[in-house]
Design an enzyme around this catalytic site. Structure first.
Site, mmCIF file in Angstrom:
data_model
loop_
_atom_site.group_PDB
_atom_site.id
_atom_site.type_symbol
_atom_site.label_atom_id
_atom_site.label_comp_id
_atom_site.label_asym_id
_atom_site.label_seq_id
_atom_site.Cartn_x
_atom_site.Cartn_y
_atom_site.Cartn_z
ATOM 1 N N ASP A 362 0.997 -1.231 0.050
ATOM 2 C CA ASP A 362 0.292 0.031 -0.209
ATOM 3 C C ASP A 362 0.827 1.225 -0.159
ATOM 4 O O ASP A 362 2.067 1.335 0.372
ATOM 5 C CB ASP A 362 -0.709 0.000 1.094
ATOM 6 C CG ASP A 362 -2.157 0.767 1.053
ATOM 7 O OD1 ASP A 362 -2.158 1.671 0.008
ATOM 8 O OD2 ASP A 362 -3.127 0.614 1.950
ATOM 9 N N GLU A 365 2.722 6.773 -2.530
ATOM 10 C CA GLU A 365 2.693 7.994 -3.357
ATOM 11 C C GLU A 365 3.076 9.355 -2.612
ATOM 12 O O GLU A 365 3.577 10.206 -3.200
ATOM 13 C CB GLU A 365 1.193 8.562 -3.544
ATOM 14 C CG GLU A 365 0.535 7.060 -4.256
ATOM 15 C CD GLU A 365 -0.120 6.038 -3.284
ATOM 16 O OE1 GLU A 365 -0.789 5.088 -3.525
ATOM 17 O OE2 GLU A 365 -0.193 6.505 -1.945
ATOM 18 N N ASP A 429 -8.308 3.850 -2.989
ATOM 19 C CA ASP A 429 -9.546 4.154 -2.227
ATOM 20 C C ASP A 429 -10.794 4.726 -2.814
ATOM 21 O O ASP A 429 -10.681 5.730 -3.608
ATOM 22 C CB ASP A 429 -9.219 4.948 -1.054
ATOM 23 C CG ASP A 429 -7.922 4.526 -0.009
ATOM 24 O OD1 ASP A 429 -8.009 3.254 -0.065
ATOM 25 O OD2 ASP A 429 -7.261 5.246 0.539
#
Length: 642
Positions: A362, A365, A429
């Protein structure tokens, strides 16, 4: 966003623009298949005009047939600092060198069936990229196309910024920014820079795509198709093709969701509930709260909820036959430091020793780029986007080492060019709404157009999203603050999930063949309509339906019941009820939660499972599969396909 120009004629205040206008010297290297041009940025009327003023060096070369590299350099003395995209990671093809020819006021480099033709006439510098077979100009860099600009400060110069950000699926930001695009005109363009690339698509000038970046050089590759599929295949030859995910990864994944409260009893209850209701499940995913709260970098199980994790995982495998996906810790690690990579790998190995089969990589970024020093001296601006590549590579290679080549699979969120080599990625998400479902498809189609052969998305509901999710290459039920087990909703949700999980299992002989195709050619499993039908202009803008491989058209229902969809030319047959559709034309229908438009392309031959519930079975056994050139059996319904 700030533009360089003010309309078509004027420049913005404070902007100094210098365009390559004339070729003043040429250096040709036939051995290297390379042409180097020194270009003036002002007219050369006499020798005095060569004494001052900026110049631009333009290099044309061919690394492979049908691919031309263009590099623009202002100041050549700038040291090139890592990172850089790895090109031809699977091996550079052997090919004959490009040919270079001169004509009257022209210089041409021919690479396979792609010609880069330079206009060398005074004040006429431009480059046309021509399809040698058809003679058609695919794209051109016209007069005043190559140049550089001095601006007063850091401006955002494009309406698209290649800059990874954690902004959800409902904003203008993106987790995966790939500096590549293709056109139905028959070409693709890859900008070879992992830093922030800005593109103005029909914005600065409505008929142009402009590429800008900060620095002294810019390199891009023009790739000839002629079809979009051909472009993608050659682009993934350049940047890499995906590894083939294991068969089990194509089954249904179930998550604990993000912030829900769970322990061993909760997880066992979810799995027992799936088993009692005959809901096939392949992977169970424990999100980040397997770790103790506020200890996200310890990589240890919370002893209050998982007192004996190894025994617990073994029990899950024995009782429920599922693979386990785990969420690694939360920190920014300098993966340019070999010692840091080794340390991180040892932490993950402890989790793998406990019985975990796969890892969710995950985040990655929000990598800082100001006041940052990397171990190997990498440029922080370039590392912002590129960080995800080395992060995913470290984890993927560890899984290959521990689980074996062909058994490694990630569940990754961020990516850059080349990230497709390390499957799989999911959309990120998202909200649980029809609008967000459409956003997920739209983003996924764009990712497919960027060379990613496999992708998933968080299945946000059971009414409609389950059908879309299970007609994707990979399928995960996941929420944020609420669980995604169907019996919490109602009995109909259970039936919907069972229906489409079984459908996907039956389609696995066909889907896995498409997965092998993605692995070997770079053509994605899930495809925008334009990829299959580039000559049908009606398909160019379709982003609410798609092709699953080349033979199945899928039109998810983004409403309680109604759906509009386009059918290309020919007689198509519904896989679910045998109804025929003659295109080209639009259709509008109402569907129950147990149905959606799933159409078989004319002339297709599908191999499907007879009674499969899980993705792993013998696709060659007549006892387990059936070949259906004219007849398909599905839920007791038989119909003539053609």
């Amino acid at each position: 966003m700030v533009k360089l120009t003010d309309g078509l004629w004027l420049r913005r205040s404070g902007v100094r623009l210098s365009w390559a206008t004339s070729v003043v010297s040429e250096t040709v290297s036939s051995a290297d298949s390379e042409v180097k041009l020194l270009c003036s940025t002002k007219p050369i009327r006499d020798r005095g005009d060569t004494l001052g003023g900026p110049a631009l060096t333009v290099t044309l070369a061919s690394p492979a047939p049908d691919i031309v590299r263009v590099k623009l350099v202002h100041f050549a003395g700038i040291k090139q600092i890592a990172p850089a995209f790895e090109l031809f990671p699977d091996g550079k093809p052997t090919s004959s060198p490009a040919s270079i020819t001169r004509g009257t006021d022209t210089l041409s480099l021919k690479a396979g069936s792609l010609i880069a033709q330079v206009d060398t006439s005074p004040s006429g510098y431009s480059i046309a990229f021509v399809d040698a077979e058809s003679g058609t100009t695919l794209v051109n860099s016209p007069v005043k196309a190559h140049g550089f600009a001095d601006v007063p400060s850091k401006w955002t110069l494009g309406n698209i910024s290649i800059w990874n950000q954690d902004g959800g699926t409902s904003s203008e930001q993106a987790y995966k920014n790939i500096p590549f695009f293709f056109s139905t005109a028959g070409y693709g363009c890859f900008i070879n820079d992992p830093g922030e690339v800005e593109l103005s698509v029909g914005d600065e000038v409505s008929s142009r795509i402009s590429i800008t970046l900060e620095g002294e050089s810019l390199e891009y590759f023009i790739i000839r198709g002629p079809t979009p599929k051909d472009v993608l295949s050659k682009y993934t030859l350049l940047t890499g093709r995906p590894q083939l995910p294991p068969l089990w990864s194509f089954g249904l994944w179930l998550s604990t969701s993000f912030t829900t409260s769970y322990d061993e009893k909760t997880v066992s209850g979810f799995l027992q509930g799936m088993k009692e209701r005959n809901l096939p499940l392949s992977v169970f995913h424990l999100d980040c709260f397997w770790m103790e709260q506020f200890k996200w970098c310890d990589f240890t199980f919370d002893p209050a909820t998982f007192p004996d994790p190894a025994a617990f995982l073994n029990r899950l495998k024995d009782e429920f036959g599922v693979k386990d996906l785990w969420q690694p810790g939360l920190a920014i690690i300098d993966f340019t430091n070999p010692a840091a990579c080794e340390w991180y790998s040892t932490k993950l190995e402890a989790v793998l020793d406990a019985g975990v089969d796969s890892l969710k990589t995950d985040f990655a970024e929000r990598i800082p780029h100001l006041d940052v020093v990397f171990h190997d001296g990498s440029d922080p601006m370039k590392m912002h986007n590129y960080y995800t590549q080395i992060y995913n590579e470290v984890v993927f290679r560890l899984l290959e080492k521990r689980r074996g080549v062909g058994e490694a699979v990630l569940f990754a969120r961020s990516a850059t060019a080349g990230g497709q080599r390390l499957p799989i990625h999911w959309g990120g998400d998202t909200e649980s709404t029809f609008e967000a479902m459409a956003e997920s498809l739209r983003g996924g189609l764009s990712l497919s157009c960027s060379g990613f052969g496999f992708w998933a998305h968080d299945i946000g509901g059971f009414e409609r999203w389950v059908a879309f999710g299970l007609l994707s290459s990979h399928s995960r039920l996941h929420g944020s603050g609420s669980v995604r087990v169907p019996w919490v909703y109602d009995d109909e949700a259970v039936e919907v999930l069972k229906r489409f999980t079984t459908l996907k299992a039956r389609l696995m002989p066909y889907l896995f063949l498409k997965a092998i195709e993605a692995h070997t050619t770079g053509i994605p499993v899930l495809r925008p309509m334009v990829l299959e039908f580039p000559d049908d202009p009606a398909t160019h803008y379709l982003d609410r339906q798609y092709m699953l491989g080349e033979s199945l058209l899928v039109a998810p229902v983004f409403d309680t019941s109604s759906v509009s969809f386009y059918v290309p030319e020919g007689v198509w047959i519904s896989f679910l009820d045998g109804k025929s559709y003659t295109g080209p034309r639009w259709f509008k229908e109402n569907h129950s939660f147990l149905s959606l438009p799933l159409l078989v392309r004319p002339g297709s031959v599908l191999v499907v499972g007879k009674t499969a519930t899980l993705p792993e079975y013998d696709f060659t056994s007549p006892d387990q599969v059936e070949i259906s050139p004219c007849l398909i059996t599905f839920d007791e319904v038989q119909f003539q396909q053609l």
